[in-house]
Every structure is written in structure tokens, then in C-alpha cells.
Design a protein around this motif. Structure first.
Motif, PDB file in Angstrom:
ATOM      1  N   LYS A  27       0.860  -1.178   0.000  1.00  0.00           N
ATOM      2  CA  LYS A  27       0.000   0.000   0.000  1.00  0.00           C
ATOM      3  C   LYS A  27       0.897   1.227   0.000  1.00  0.00           C
ATOM      4  O   LYS A  27       1.953   1.234   0.637  1.00  0.00           O
ATOM      5  CB  LYS A  27      -0.922   0.005   1.218  1.00  0.00           C
ATOM      6  N   LEU A  28       0.458   2.281  -0.684  1.00  0.00           N
ATOM      7  CA  LEU A  28       1.238   3.497  -0.812  1.00  0.00           C
ATOM      8  C   LEU A  28       0.497   4.643  -0.136  1.00  0.00           C
ATOM      9  O   LEU A  28      -0.657   4.926  -0.470  1.00  0.00           O
ATOM     10  CB  LEU A  28       1.485   3.827  -2.281  1.00  0.00           C
ATOM     11  N   MET A  29       1.165   5.301   0.824  1.00  0.00           N
ATOM     12  CA  MET A  29       0.544   6.378   1.595  1.00  0.00           C
ATOM     13  C   MET A  29       1.055   7.735   1.137  1.00  0.00           C
ATOM     14  O   MET A  29       2.259   7.948   0.992  1.00  0.00           O
ATOM     15  CB  MET A  29       0.835   6.199   3.090  1.00  0.00           C
ATOM     16  N   THR A  59      -2.054  11.470   4.074  1.00  0.00           N
ATOM     17  CA  THR A  59      -1.956  10.157   4.744  1.00  0.00           C
ATOM     18  C   THR A  59      -3.033   9.173   4.284  1.00  0.00           C
ATOM     19  O   THR A  59      -3.431   8.278   5.031  1.00  0.00           O
ATOM     20  CB  THR A  59      -1.977  10.279   6.289  1.00  0.00           C
ATOM     21  N   VAL A  60      -3.528   9.345   3.063  1.00  0.00           N
ATOM     22  CA  VAL A  60      -4.454   8.375   2.470  1.00  0.00           C
ATOM     23  C   VAL A  60      -3.662   7.332   1.700  1.00  0.00           C
ATOM     24  O   VAL A  60      -2.531   7.584   1.258  1.00  0.00           O
ATOM     25  CB  VAL A  60      -5.468   9.059   1.532  1.00  0.00           C
ATOM     26  N   ARG A  61      -4.244   6.121   1.552  1.00  0.00           N
ATOM     27  CA  ARG A  61      -3.623   5.068   0.748  1.00  0.00           C
ATOM     28  C   ARG A  61      -4.123   5.158  -0.689  1.00  0.00           C
ATOM     29  O   ARG A  61      -5.307   5.421  -0.930  1.00  0.00           O
ATOM     30  CB  ARG A  61      -3.978   3.684   1.300  1.00  0.00           C
ATOM     31  N   LEU A  62      -3.213   4.936  -1.648  1.00  0.00           N
ATOM     32  CA  LEU A  62      -3.589   4.872  -3.054  1.00  0.00           C
ATOM     33  C   LEU A  62      -4.558   3.709  -3.244  1.00  0.00           C
ATOM     34  O   LEU A  62      -4.262   2.583  -2.831  1.00  0.00           O
ATOM     35  CB  LEU A  62      -2.343   4.680  -3.915  1.00  0.00           C
ATOM     36  N   LYS A 107       4.818   6.837   0.325  1.00  0.00           N
ATOM     37  CA  LYS A 107       5.664   5.898   1.078  1.00  0.00           C
ATOM     38  C   LYS A 107       5.031   4.510   1.074  1.00  0.00           C
ATOM     39  O   LYS A 107       3.818   4.368   1.251  1.00  0.00           O
ATOM     40  CB  LYS A 107       5.813   6.383   2.524  1.00  0.00           C
ATOM     41  N   SER A 108       5.860   3.503   0.869  1.00  0.00           N
ATOM     42  CA  SER A 108       5.398   2.119   0.942  1.00  0.00           C
ATOM     43  C   SER A 108       5.086   1.764   2.388  1.00  0.00           C
ATOM     44  O   SER A 108       5.906   1.955   3.277  1.00  0.00           O
ATOM     45  CB  SER A 108       6.488   1.190   0.389  1.00  0.00           C
ATOM     46  N   MET A 109       3.888   1.212   2.613  1.00  0.00           N
ATOM     47  CA  MET A 109       3.456   0.913   3.978  1.00  0.00           C
ATOM     48  C   MET A 109       3.214  -0.588   4.139  1.00  0.00           C
ATOM     49  O   MET A 109       4.133  -1.379   4.004  1.00  0.00           O
ATOM     50  CB  MET A 109       2.206   1.740   4.311  1.00  0.00           C
TER      51      MET A 109
END
Length: 210
Positions: free
Chosen positions: A34-36, A41-44, A194-196
Motif C-alpha cells: 500500500k502506498l501512503m 496520509t491516504v492510501r492509493l 511511502k510504501s506501507m
């Protein structure tokens, strides 16, 4: 690659945790993540909901929830360059981001985004195969895309950066944030991601981390 194969590969990786590089510093080819967005601070996110304007393709948004399964993307090679699974992605390398649940690729083009009227970002393709407009360049510092660093994704064809706008959708995707691409310089850190959460495939050999 079919949707079934993609999902089975993801499940296989989850069940075989000894094969995962969970302690590994880099995002690697074949990993699912998931990418933030740095500012909002939302996820793609994507889902089988089409835009009502522009291209009419599958919509891409920003999702507040950390737990939604529709926010997983697999890091894959472009059609022009094969990247071996588990290989760290280099800064400046072109990749595709394939939406796991619908097996479509993160895509952009010169259609206007529905809210901001910037460049539309959609999900496109069938069974993970789309076209050259699915290619994104990873823009980061150093040699490789590090998991704990924010990076940018520049659309290879149009040179626009993947970005969140400050606008929010109503029905049928109420509360989800608009994702678009832009060439503008005044969006600040909204084009950093950012990769989460995810599954990160371990490389086959140790690489220099510099």
C-alpha cells in the motif's frame, strides 16, 4: 498474467513468510504494498467504479482506511524491461503498479481529472496488461527505492507526478480523495508516497545498501 495467478501469488507469499524480506530495506519487484500520501496520509486506492467523466476508466482515489483490501498494488516490470522478482527497484527505474483486486494498471493520460481538472489518473488494462501509458518512473535519492523513504512517481509519457488533490468525492465514492497527476510545482509534498503495509519479496542475493 491473469488475475487468478496474481492473487494466488499474493496468497502464496503471505503463507510462506520464510520467503519474505520483511526486515529488508528495499521495495522489490513482485512485492505487494500500500502506498501512503505524505500530506493527506491516504492510501492509493482503486475499485470497480468508473469515472463519470473524462476517460470513463476505473477510478483511482485516496482512501483513509488502512485496512481496505482495494489499496494493494503489485510492483511489476514494464513491457520493455524485465525485472527479476525480488530485485530491488532502482531510483530512476520504470515500473508498473498493478491493482491486485482488479488486475488493472495505474495509468494516466491527457484527460482531465474530475474535480481538480488536472491530469486524470485511472486504472486500466485487462489481466495486468495495458499499454505504454501504464509506465511510471520511481523518483528517489540514492540507488534504490527504500521502504522507509518517501518517493515520487513520474508518469513516463506525460512527465506529470502522481499527486493527491485537496478535493474529496461525493457519491458513489463518498469521502475518498481525488488522485491526479500534475506538472505544477506548488503541490508541495502531496506528490510524495511511502510504501506501507504489504508483502515484500526477498532478493536472491545481498546487495550494497548504499
Amino acid at each position: 498474467m491473469s488475475r487468478v495467478r496474481l492473487l494466488l501469488g499474493f496468497i502464496f507469499a503471505l503463507l510462506n513468510s520464510s520467503a519474505l524480506g520483511l526486515e529488508y530495506d528495499f521495495v522489490t519487484s513482485g512485492s505487494v504494498t500500500k502506498l501512503m500520501n505524505k500530506v493527506y496520509t491516504v492510501r492509493l486506492h482503486s475499485h470497480d467504479v468508473k469515472y463519470g467523466s473524462g476517460s470513463g476508466q476505473q477510478s483511482v482515489t485516496g482512501m483513509n482506511s488502512q485496512n481496505d483490501a482495494n489499496s494493494y498494488w503489485q510492483v511489476r516490470s514494464t513491457k520493455d524491461e524485465h525485472i527479476t522478482r525480488g530485485t530491488p527497484i532502482k531510483c530512476g527505474q520504470s515500473i508498473r503498479l498493478t491493482h491486485v483486486n482488479t488486475n488493472t494498471n495505474l495509468h494516466s493520460h491527457h484527460f482531465k481529472a474530475p474535480l481538480s481538472k488536472e491530469q486524470e489518473v485511472s486504472a486500466f488494462g485487462t489481466d495486468g496488461e495495458g499499454d505504454h501509458l501504464d509506465n511510471w518512473v520511481v523518483v528517489c535519492s540514492g540507488k534504490y527505492w527504500k521502504r522507509n523513504n518517501f518517493v515520487r512517481f513520474q508518469h513516463k509519457e506525460t512527465k506529470a507526478y502522481l499527486t493527491c488533490s485537496d478535493q474529496v468525492f461525493g457519491r458513489p465514492i463518498h469521502g475518498q480523495q481525488e488522485v491526479m497527476a500534475t506538472l505544477r510545482d506548488d503541490t508541495g509534498s502531496a506528490n510524495y508516497w511511502k510504501s506501507m503495509e504489504g508483502v515484500f519479496l526477498k532478493p536472491t542475493e545481498t546487495l550494497n545498501k548504499n
